[in-house]
Design a protein around this motif. Structure first.
Motif, short mmCIF file in Angstrom:
data_model
loop_
_atom_site.label_atom_id
_atom_site.label_comp_id
_atom_site.label_asym_id
_atom_site.label_seq_id
_atom_site.Cartn_x
_atom_site.Cartn_y
_atom_site.Cartn_z
N LEU A 312 0.77 -1.24 -0.17
CA LEU A 312 -0.04 -0.03 -0.04
C LEU A 312 0.74 1.29 0.05
O LEU A 312 0.47 2.20 -0.55
CB LEU A 312 -0.92 0.04 1.23
CG LEU A 312 -2.26 -0.44 0.95
CD1 LEU A 312 -2.03 -2.02 0.52
CD2 LEU A 312 -3.18 -0.55 2.23
N TYR A 313 1.84 1.15 0.80
CA TYR A 313 2.90 2.43 0.86
C TYR A 313 3.35 2.69 -0.85
O TYR A 313 3.29 3.91 -1.03
CB TYR A 313 4.07 2.00 1.87
CG TYR A 313 5.15 3.21 1.51
CD1 TYR A 313 4.94 4.08 2.39
CD2 TYR A 313 6.42 2.79 1.27
CE1 TYR A 313 6.06 5.21 2.58
CE2 TYR A 313 7.51 3.87 1.34
CZ TYR A 313 7.08 4.91 1.96
OH TYR A 313 8.20 6.01 1.89
N LEU A 314 3.94 1.66 -1.40
CA LEU A 314 4.30 2.02 -2.71
C LEU A 314 3.17 2.51 -3.71
O LEU A 314 3.51 3.24 -4.60
CB LEU A 314 4.97 0.90 -3.28
CG LEU A 314 6.16 0.25 -2.75
CD1 LEU A 314 6.70 -0.97 -3.32
CD2 LEU A 314 7.16 1.16 -2.68
N THR A 425 6.37 9.39 8.77
CA THR A 425 6.39 8.12 8.38
C THR A 425 5.05 7.33 8.20
O THR A 425 3.97 7.90 8.77
CB THR A 425 7.07 7.13 9.60
OG1 THR A 425 6.07 7.54 10.76
CG2 THR A 425 8.38 7.84 9.98
N VAL A 426 5.29 6.27 7.43
CA VAL A 426 3.84 5.51 6.89
C VAL A 426 3.89 3.89 7.21
O VAL A 426 4.98 3.63 6.75
CB VAL A 426 3.48 5.84 5.61
CG1 VAL A 426 2.14 5.24 4.89
CG2 VAL A 426 3.80 7.21 5.36
N PHE A 427 3.08 3.67 8.03
CA PHE A 427 3.18 2.06 8.47
C PHE A 427 1.71 1.52 8.01
O PHE A 427 1.09 1.40 9.24
CB PHE A 427 3.46 1.78 9.83
CG PHE A 427 4.98 2.73 10.02
CD1 PHE A 427 6.20 2.11 9.52
CD2 PHE A 427 4.95 3.79 10.78
CE1 PHE A 427 7.30 2.50 9.91
CE2 PHE A 427 6.42 4.27 10.95
CZ PHE A 427 7.45 3.66 10.44
N PRO A 428 1.35 1.19 7.00
CA PRO A 428 -0.21 0.81 6.71
C PRO A 428 -0.47 -0.26 6.84
O PRO A 428 -0.65 -1.35 5.86
CB PRO A 428 -0.36 1.39 5.08
CG PRO A 428 1.01 1.47 4.59
CD PRO A 428 1.93 1.61 5.79
N ILE A 489 -5.93 3.24 0.44
CA ILE A 489 -4.71 3.97 -0.39
C ILE A 489 -5.08 5.64 -0.71
O ILE A 489 -4.14 6.27 -0.46
CB ILE A 489 -4.36 3.18 -1.66
CG1 ILE A 489 -3.71 1.78 -1.56
CG2 ILE A 489 -3.63 4.10 -2.67
CD1 ILE A 489 -3.70 0.96 -2.77
N HIS A 490 -6.21 5.47 -0.83
CA HIS A 490 -6.92 6.91 -0.99
C HIS A 490 -6.70 7.74 0.05
O HIS A 490 -6.20 8.96 -0.17
CB HIS A 490 -8.33 6.86 -1.64
CG HIS A 490 -8.81 8.27 -1.62
ND1 HIS A 490 -8.75 9.22 -2.78
CD2 HIS A 490 -9.74 9.02 -0.96
CE1 HIS A 490 -9.11 10.35 -2.52
NE2 HIS A 490 -9.83 10.32 -1.51
N GLU A 491 -6.87 7.20 1.39
CA GLU A 491 -6.70 7.82 2.56
C GLU A 491 -5.47 8.21 2.95
O GLU A 491 -5.10 9.34 3.32
CB GLU A 491 -7.57 6.89 3.75
CG GLU A 491 -7.66 7.81 5.00
CD GLU A 491 -8.56 7.14 5.84
OE1 GLU A 491 -8.45 7.44 7.17
OE2 GLU A 491 -8.93 5.93 5.61
N ILE A 492 -4.30 7.28 2.56
CA ILE A 492 -3.11 7.70 2.82
C ILE A 492 -2.54 8.82 1.94
O ILE A 492 -1.95 9.45 2.48
CB ILE A 492 -2.27 6.41 2.43
CG1 ILE A 492 -2.59 5.18 3.46
CG2 ILE A 492 -0.80 6.60 2.63
CD1 ILE A 492 -2.18 3.77 3.05
N VAL A 493 -2.97 8.67 0.75
CA VAL A 493 -2.67 9.63 -0.06
C VAL A 493 -3.05 11.07 0.15
O VAL A 493 -2.19 12.08 0.16
CB VAL A 493 -2.92 9.36 -1.62
CG1 VAL A 493 -2.84 10.51 -2.57
CG2 VAL A 493 -2.47 7.90 -2.38
N THR A 494 -4.21 11.13 0.70
CA THR A 494 -4.76 12.54 1.39
C THR A 494 -4.03 12.90 2.36
O THR A 494 -3.61 14.05 2.36
CB THR A 494 -6.33 12.35 1.44
OG1 THR A 494 -6.98 11.79 0.52
CG2 THR A 494 -6.89 13.62 2.28
N HIS A 495 -3.59 12.09 3.40
CA HIS A 495 -2.89 12.44 4.51
C HIS A 495 -1.34 12.74 3.99
O HIS A 495 -0.88 13.70 4.50
CB HIS A 495 -2.66 11.40 5.40
CG HIS A 495 -3.95 10.86 6.24
ND1 HIS A 495 -4.75 12.06 6.69
CD2 HIS A 495 -4.39 9.80 6.41
CE1 HIS A 495 -5.77 11.41 7.32
NE2 HIS A 495 -5.61 10.15 7.18
#
Length: 542
Positions: A312-314, A425-428, A489-495
């Protein structure tokens, strides 16, 4: 007295090292010299962070133990906050006893060790060696210490040691902590649906299907034999109930603030890290970026591609790359994920020491060479998403496939020394029993993105509700489930875009909020749970 053993005592392999090394100071504050850790003797010299300084109160025991145990040991202190006493034991001589020991486990518990493979033998023999050290310590000190003796065993790798203790030293009060169930991790790691079908899984059946039967049986038997059975979050508590069929107590993991620099030392560490991170990225890409203008982000942890949310990070970075045309700053995203590393790149080493202008290097997304690069999941996905181009896209991605122990040949800094330089940092994670990496991040003043499928994410949600969300954007908890990755993924991108654009606040504001939240997760608050667990163990034994 408290004896605690783990494969990761003075032997950093993963998150359990962080659990023990950060908890040690609170243990020594509460119990003083009554705390002794037992770890594997991995070399003649001892181990990293091992101080060969024998505590005076163990000198007499050493002379006695070396004759009785017939196992090489090293006694000293663990070079971490609290400087607890540690005994490292070489379990290799027990290979000669393996058949007899496994027969004993079969006689008493029905364990079929012939179905073990991989690290099963090493882990089992180390667990028994550690137990023998505990028994020797108990025999020596029980004549002068009238209080109860507690023995803590971490993960299935030391479970056979607890089972051995129940036979040979039943006076010890035993505590077994599972940080992640063998079957639960295997279900998630094999791409199967874990959470939606949890109530329908049978641990024994799934262990056979996933070929982890021997490890699961040791884990389950240990959970039932322990005087107190514990785990680290409500997530793994559900796993334990279903897959191990015993309800554990929950012992959340905390953090030790002594690992984090403060004041001017913090600022200097942050700027040093940022200069180096940007220098490596610019050298690989043939670009020039001002460190103060760059937005630096990272993911870190074990190379569990799905479980840790690397996928998901990539994918989120690829989406950011497509939508970040009007960004306010260049984005450089790192992956600190140890892989099958071959060696540091000598071409990169040369350019870092000869900083004249250069064009982009071959493989500008890779800091160290790795074996079978064409089969590596991260490298394959970077190529598929177009994030490994020589002419870099909007988001630059740097894969650092080695342990950051300060001697990697490129950065020559530890993970913590680089973490302090990050902006995010991102840890999904999909499977994360606790989640030390996001906790470490906020402790170092770096805001983080995690998920509701991590124990830490659940704790953050509860804490923010109790405190009326008084630390905005220190941690963003993304909603994940067994399906609907696109929504996550959409939520991560927004953040990511909101952090990078400054919409969520300045770096200093976010740092203050992050460290305020981290203070609530320090061991000084969480260690009370362990004191309760000791009482449970004592009452069950009595």
């Amino acid at each position: 007295m408290i004896f605690e053993t783990s494969w990761e005592v003075c032997n950093k392999m993963g998150g359990i090292y962080t659990v023990l090394s950060t908890r040690a100071r609170q243990m020594t504050l509460h119990h003083g010299n009554e705390v002794i850790f037992i770890g594997p003797l991995t070399s003649v010299a001892g181990a990293p962070h091992f101080i060969h300084q024998i505590p005076k109160w163990l000198t007499e025991w050493q002379a006695k133990a070396e004759k009785e145990l017939n196992l090489p040991i090293r006694i000293g202190r663990w070079d971490i906050p609290g400087k607890p006493a540690v005994v490292l034991v070489d379990f290799k001589p027990l290979w000669n006893e393996k058949g007899a020991l496994y027969y004993e486990m079969w006689q008493h518990y029905g364990l079929k060790s012939d179905r073990g493979y991989g690290d099963y033998d090493e882990a089992s023999l180390f667990g028994i060696a550690a137990a023998r050290v505990m028994h020797s310590l108990f025999t020596y000190f029980s004549t002068s210490v009238q209080e109860p003796f507690y023995a803590i065993f971490n993960e299935w790798q030391t479970g056979m040691g607890l089972l051995y203790s129940q036979i040979h030293c039943p006076a010890l009060h035993t505590l077994f902590i599972t940080h992640a169930t063998t079957v639960g991790r295997s279900i998630a790691g094999n791409g199967k649906v874990l959470y939606a079908y949890m109530s329908g899984y049978n641990g024994n059946q799934m262990s056979q299907e996933l070929n982890v039967e021997a490890k699961h049986n040791v884990e389950k038997c240990t959970a039932h034999q322990a005087d107190c059975f514990a785990t680290v979050s409500e997530l793994t508590r559900l796993e334990c109930r279903q897959l191990l069929e015993r309800d554990p107590v929950v012992l959340p993991n905390g953090f030790e603030p002594g690992f984090v620099p403060t004041g001017q030392a913090y600022e200097e560490a942050r700027q040093s890290a940022r200069r180096l991170l940007v220098q490596v990225a610019d050298t690989l890409g043939g670009q020039h970026t001002e460190p103060k203008e760059a937005f630096l982000m990272a993911i870190g942890g074990r190379y569990e591609y799905r479980n840790k949310g690397i996928d998901l990070y990539l994918q989120a970075l690829a989406e950011v790359n497509r939508t970040a045309e009007n960004r306010m700053c260049p984005i450089i995203a790192f992956l600190f994920v140890p892989a099958w590393v071959a060696a540091p790149r000598t071409d990169l080493q040369y350019r870092l020491t000869h900083p004249e202008p250069h064009s982009a290097m071959q493989h500008p997304s890779l800091s160290h060479w790795i074996h079978e690069m064409d089969r590596d999941a991260v490298m394959t996905e970077l190529h598929r998403l177009g994030l490994d181009a020589v002419t870099f896209p909007s988001v630059r991605v740097i894969f650092v496939p080695c342990y950051l122990n300060g001697q990697d040949g490129i950065f020559n800094k530890t993970y913590y020394q680089l973490l302090v330089g990050m902006d995010l940092t991102v840890f999904p994670s999909y499977y994360e029993p606790w989640g030390y990496t996001p906790l470490e991040s906020i402790a170092f003043g770096v805001p983080t993105i995690t998920t509701n499928l991590s124990g830490f994410g659940l704790w953050v949600t509860q804490s923010e509700e109790e405190h009326n969300h008084d630390t905005p954007h220190a941690v963003e908890v993304v909603m994940r489930n067994d399906h609907q990755d696109d929504a996550a993924i959409h939520e991560i991108v927004t953040h990511i875009l909101n952090y990078a654009s400054g919409k969520y606040g300045s770096a200093r504001e976010l740092r203050e909020h992050a460290q305020t939240l981290a203070e609530r997760a320090e061991w000084v608050h969480f260690y009370e749970n362990y004191l309760h667990a000791y009482e449970i163990a004592r009452h069950r034994k009595n």
